[in-house]
Design a protein around this motif. Sequence first.
Motif, short mmCIF file in Angstrom:
data_model
loop_
_atom_site.label_atom_id
_atom_site.label_comp_id
_atom_site.label_asym_id
_atom_site.label_seq_id
_atom_site.Cartn_x
_atom_site.Cartn_y
_atom_site.Cartn_z
N THR A 127 0.83 -1.20 0.00
CA THR A 127 0.00 0.00 0.00
C THR A 127 0.87 1.25 0.00
O THR A 127 0.64 2.20 -0.76
CB THR A 127 -0.93 0.01 1.22
OG1 THR A 127 -1.76 -1.16 1.18
CG2 THR A 127 -1.81 1.25 1.24
N LEU A 128 1.89 1.26 0.83
CA LEU A 128 2.75 2.44 0.94
C LEU A 128 3.67 2.60 -0.27
O LEU A 128 4.10 3.71 -0.58
CB LEU A 128 3.56 2.37 2.23
CG LEU A 128 2.74 2.47 3.52
CD1 LEU A 128 3.62 2.29 4.74
CD2 LEU A 128 2.01 3.81 3.59
N ARG A 129 3.98 1.51 -0.95
CA ARG A 129 4.76 1.64 -2.19
C ARG A 129 3.93 2.34 -3.26
O ARG A 129 4.45 3.11 -4.06
CB ARG A 129 5.19 0.25 -2.69
CG ARG A 129 6.48 -0.25 -2.12
CD ARG A 129 7.09 -1.36 -2.97
NE ARG A 129 6.17 -2.46 -3.16
CZ ARG A 129 6.04 -3.50 -2.33
NH1 ARG A 129 6.80 -3.56 -1.23
NH2 ARG A 129 5.20 -4.46 -2.58
N ASN A 130 2.64 2.09 -3.27
CA ASN A 130 1.77 2.70 -4.26
C ASN A 130 1.37 4.12 -3.88
O ASN A 130 1.22 4.98 -4.75
CB ASN A 130 0.51 1.85 -4.45
CG ASN A 130 0.73 0.65 -5.35
OD1 ASN A 130 0.62 0.75 -6.56
ND2 ASN A 130 1.06 -0.47 -4.73
N PHE A 131 1.19 4.35 -2.58
CA PHE A 131 0.74 5.66 -2.10
C PHE A 131 1.53 6.01 -0.85
O PHE A 131 1.11 5.72 0.27
CB PHE A 131 -0.76 5.64 -1.80
CG PHE A 131 -1.61 5.35 -3.00
CD1 PHE A 131 -1.89 6.35 -3.91
CD2 PHE A 131 -2.10 4.08 -3.24
CE1 PHE A 131 -2.66 6.09 -5.04
CE2 PHE A 131 -2.86 3.81 -4.34
CZ PHE A 131 -3.15 4.81 -5.25
N ALA A 132 2.69 6.62 -1.08
CA ALA A 132 3.57 6.93 0.04
C ALA A 132 2.98 8.00 0.95
O ALA A 132 3.31 8.08 2.13
CB ALA A 132 4.94 7.37 -0.47
N HIS A 133 2.12 8.85 0.39
CA HIS A 133 1.53 9.94 1.16
C HIS A 133 0.02 9.81 1.15
O HIS A 133 -0.59 9.52 0.12
CB HIS A 133 1.96 11.30 0.58
CG HIS A 133 3.44 11.48 0.55
ND1 HIS A 133 4.19 11.71 1.68
CD2 HIS A 133 4.33 11.44 -0.48
CE1 HIS A 133 5.47 11.82 1.35
NE2 HIS A 133 5.58 11.66 0.05
N ARG A 134 -0.58 10.07 2.26
CA ARG A 134 -2.03 9.92 2.40
C ARG A 134 -2.78 10.82 1.42
O ARG A 134 -3.81 10.43 0.88
CB ARG A 134 -2.45 10.24 3.84
CG ARG A 134 -2.05 11.65 4.26
CD ARG A 134 -2.25 11.90 5.72
NE ARG A 134 -1.87 13.27 6.04
CZ ARG A 134 -1.99 13.80 7.24
NH1 ARG A 134 -2.47 13.08 8.22
NH2 ARG A 134 -1.63 15.03 7.46
N ASP A 135 -2.29 12.06 1.20
CA ASP A 135 -2.98 12.98 0.30
C ASP A 135 -3.10 12.40 -1.10
O ASP A 135 -4.09 12.61 -1.80
CB ASP A 135 -2.26 14.32 0.24
CG ASP A 135 -2.55 15.20 1.44
OD1 ASP A 135 -3.24 14.72 2.36
OD2 ASP A 135 -2.06 16.35 1.48
N GLU A 136 -2.06 11.68 -1.53
CA GLU A 136 -2.07 11.09 -2.86
C GLU A 136 -3.19 10.06 -2.98
O GLU A 136 -3.91 10.01 -3.98
CB GLU A 136 -0.72 10.44 -3.15
CG GLU A 136 -0.61 9.85 -4.55
CD GLU A 136 0.71 9.11 -4.76
OE1 GLU A 136 0.86 8.51 -5.84
OE2 GLU A 136 1.56 9.14 -3.85
N LEU A 137 -3.36 9.23 -1.96
CA LEU A 137 -4.41 8.22 -1.98
C LEU A 137 -5.79 8.88 -1.94
O LEU A 137 -6.69 8.52 -2.71
CB LEU A 137 -4.25 7.26 -0.80
CG LEU A 137 -5.33 6.18 -0.66
CD1 LEU A 137 -5.43 5.33 -1.92
CD2 LEU A 137 -5.05 5.30 0.56
N ILE A 138 -5.96 9.84 -1.06
CA ILE A 138 -7.26 10.51 -0.94
C ILE A 138 -7.62 11.22 -2.24
O ILE A 138 -8.76 11.13 -2.72
CB ILE A 138 -7.25 11.49 0.24
CG1 ILE A 138 -7.11 10.74 1.56
CG2 ILE A 138 -8.53 12.32 0.26
CD1 ILE A 138 -6.87 11.62 2.76
#
Length: 232
Positions: A44-55
């Motif tokens: 999960t963190l490899r794909n979206f290192a930052h929460r803002d990017e995922l949101i």
Amino acid sequence: MTRADAVRNRERIISAAAEAFADLGLDASMNEVARRAGVGIATTLRNFAHRDELIATVFIDRMRRYADITETAAALPDPWQGFRQCVTEVFELQAGDRGFSQVLIGSFPAAPAFEAERARAYRTFDALTRRAQAAGQLRADFVPHDMPLMLMANAGVISRTIDQAPHAWRRLTAYFLQSLSAEHTEPLPAPVTTRQLYLAMTRTSDLATPPTRPGSSGTGVAGGAAPHPAPR
């Protein structure tokens, strides 16, 4: 892992995050997203290192919908009808997803594509406000950045009533729209400044949960998209 596997994992994470945010709001943790996606937290963190990017990835379509709603309403010949339609449909969009309700009252400076849609909505809403006031239909002391204040109020109602009274937001919307008619002329207190509002929205995001860093336990996801551009 093949490229196809990596793409599938990313899609599963996005789908799981959308589900988790809708169910739990932005308090849904990165671990919860990973669990629902059936992948490890490291993936999960490899794909979206930052929460803002995922949101931003999860909610970009809804933000586009928000901007589209505003443009459709602004195209109506009667600006007051357009204003009413815009407020009602944006509130309804907010009520339909617990996560997006929070996104609309936070700030999201790290996602330029997301911010561009928000800016599009703001420009259109600002023009619609001016037209409705020029037509003598919307009270003259309404300012466009009063809209985020209304969204904050609606978010509170949604948060407390969504399970037991999921349509309570409609009554709040009706109160707002009636009070915004130009027929009501009793002066309002001075509006908050755009700077004050932006800082309040940024603070709302910061207080939700701490940022998740690669390699951390992923305790939570926070952040959000302010309904209008950051003030200069």
